[in-house]
Write a protein that holds these residues in place. Sequence first.
Motif, short mmCIF file in Angstrom:
data_model
loop_
_atom_site.label_atom_id
_atom_site.label_comp_id
_atom_site.label_asym_id
_atom_site.label_seq_id
_atom_site.Cartn_x
_atom_site.Cartn_y
_atom_site.Cartn_z
N LEU A 141 34.83 5.47 -9.22
CA LEU A 141 35.43 4.54 -10.21
C LEU A 141 36.28 5.29 -11.24
CD1 LEU A 141 32.68 1.90 -11.14
CD2 LEU A 141 34.92 1.45 -10.15
N LEU A 142 36.01 6.58 -11.42
CA LEU A 142 36.64 7.33 -12.52
C LEU A 142 38.18 7.24 -12.54
CD1 LEU A 142 35.69 8.98 -14.94
CD2 LEU A 142 35.92 11.05 -13.54
N PRO A 143 38.86 7.29 -11.40
CA PRO A 143 40.34 7.20 -11.43
C PRO A 143 40.86 5.93 -12.10
CG PRO A 143 39.59 7.94 -9.27
CD PRO A 143 38.36 7.53 -10.03
N GLN A 144 39.99 4.91 -12.20
CA GLN A 144 40.45 3.66 -12.83
C GLN A 144 40.38 3.72 -14.35
OE1 GLN A 144 39.49 -0.14 -11.11
NE2 GLN A 144 38.45 0.84 -9.38
N SER A 204 36.13 11.25 -18.68
CA SER A 204 35.43 12.16 -17.76
C SER A 204 33.96 11.76 -17.71
CB SER A 204 35.56 13.61 -18.26
OG SER A 204 34.96 13.72 -19.56
N ILE A 205 33.27 12.28 -16.71
CA ILE A 205 31.83 12.03 -16.58
C ILE A 205 31.10 13.29 -17.03
CG2 ILE A 205 29.93 11.66 -14.94
CD1 ILE A 205 31.93 10.03 -13.25
N GLN A 206 30.14 13.13 -17.92
CA GLN A 206 29.34 14.26 -18.37
C GLN A 206 27.86 13.97 -18.09
OE1 GLN A 206 30.15 15.12 -22.50
NE2 GLN A 206 32.16 16.04 -22.04
N THR A 207 27.10 15.05 -17.94
CA THR A 207 25.66 14.90 -17.73
C THR A 207 24.93 15.23 -19.02
OG1 THR A 207 25.96 15.56 -15.41
CG2 THR A 207 23.71 15.60 -16.29
N GLN A 208 24.07 14.32 -19.45
CA GLN A 208 23.35 14.53 -20.69
C GLN A 208 22.16 15.48 -20.47
OE1 GLN A 208 23.37 11.11 -23.30
NE2 GLN A 208 23.61 9.77 -21.50
N HIS A 234 33.00 10.10 -21.19
CA HIS A 234 33.40 10.84 -22.40
C HIS A 234 34.91 10.88 -22.50
CE1 HIS A 234 34.66 14.53 -24.51
NE2 HIS A 234 33.58 14.42 -25.22
N ARG A 235 35.45 10.67 -23.70
CA ARG A 235 36.88 10.86 -23.93
C ARG A 235 37.08 11.27 -25.39
NH1 ARG A 235 42.14 6.94 -22.50
NH2 ARG A 235 43.69 8.46 -23.21
N SER A 236 38.10 12.12 -25.64
CA SER A 236 38.33 12.58 -27.03
C SER A 236 39.80 12.39 -27.40
CB SER A 236 37.93 14.05 -27.16
OG SER A 236 38.68 14.83 -26.25
N TRP A 237 40.03 12.23 -28.68
CA TRP A 237 41.39 12.10 -29.24
C TRP A 237 41.47 12.93 -30.52
CZ3 TRP A 237 38.46 8.10 -27.36
CH2 TRP A 237 39.01 7.25 -26.42
N LYS A 238 42.70 13.36 -30.87
CA LYS A 238 42.99 13.90 -32.21
C LYS A 238 43.62 12.75 -33.00
CE LYS A 238 42.68 18.64 -32.48
NZ LYS A 238 41.44 19.09 -33.16
N VAL A 239 43.02 12.40 -34.14
CA VAL A 239 43.60 11.33 -34.94
C VAL A 239 44.44 11.94 -36.08
CG1 VAL A 239 41.92 9.52 -34.41
CG2 VAL A 239 41.41 11.18 -36.23
N ARG A 240 45.34 11.10 -36.59
CA ARG A 240 46.28 11.60 -37.62
C ARG A 240 45.61 11.88 -38.96
NH1 ARG A 240 51.86 10.43 -36.33
NH2 ARG A 240 52.02 9.57 -34.23
#
Length: 200
Positions: free
Chosen positions: A103-106, A111-115, A123-129
């Motif tokens: 499903l990830l390509p959709q 990304s998939i992370q293991t806890q 999981h996804r990250s951004w830099k905000v202004r």
Amino acid sequence: MSTRNVTMLSGKMLFIRQQSRFFFSNPISKAALFRPHPQSDGRKKRFVDRSQIPKPHSLSSNPRTSIRMFCTSESLQDLAGKRCVPCSSNDIHPMPEHAARDLLPQVEGWSIQTQDDGNLKLHRSWKVRSFTKGLELFQRVATVAEEQGHHPDLHLVGWNNVCIEIWTHSVGGLTENDFILAAKISALDMEGLVKRKTKP
Ligand SMILES: C[C@H](O)[C@H](O)[C@H]1CNC2=NC(N)=NC(=O)C2=N1
């Protein structure tokens, strides 16, 4: 053939076709299922070709079928257009890693992370202004989460580093709900909130 046998046969056929509809987008045709078998006296007798019957609950080699086992609808329609189901439902189960990776390509950018406990999360990250733009992004995410009744973990660290993590807490793993929420978050208008990714 007695009436009972015909009922049994048609009942079996109905069950098989129902079962095949669950596993395959095109139910197996009757012709494929009941193949004629020439008899010694020249008559043709139909028999159920067992090789055509899908094994119950088998994760076939076809990844689309395995994904379908964990999706709410036959077609892998646009995830952002779907709706999350209640996490308290008895029908919701964590998906295996291979189904999550299919499903990830959709959900581009996630990304998939293991806890630590071995459970999977998105999981996804951004830099905000700015710090306040980060909080504004959280507010937009919160609106979607409340609409869907499904919630992410939100992190804002070092004033401008946003990270969003999603998994289904009630089952301790990834379900289609998580991918639906991730797709809806990705579809949010973040113009003016996040820094454009610099080309590598
Ligand atoms: C009753 C129901 O399980 C809870 O209200 C919802 C709320 N939001 C949720 N969000 C997430 N990510 N996982 C959950 O299990 C969950 N459960």
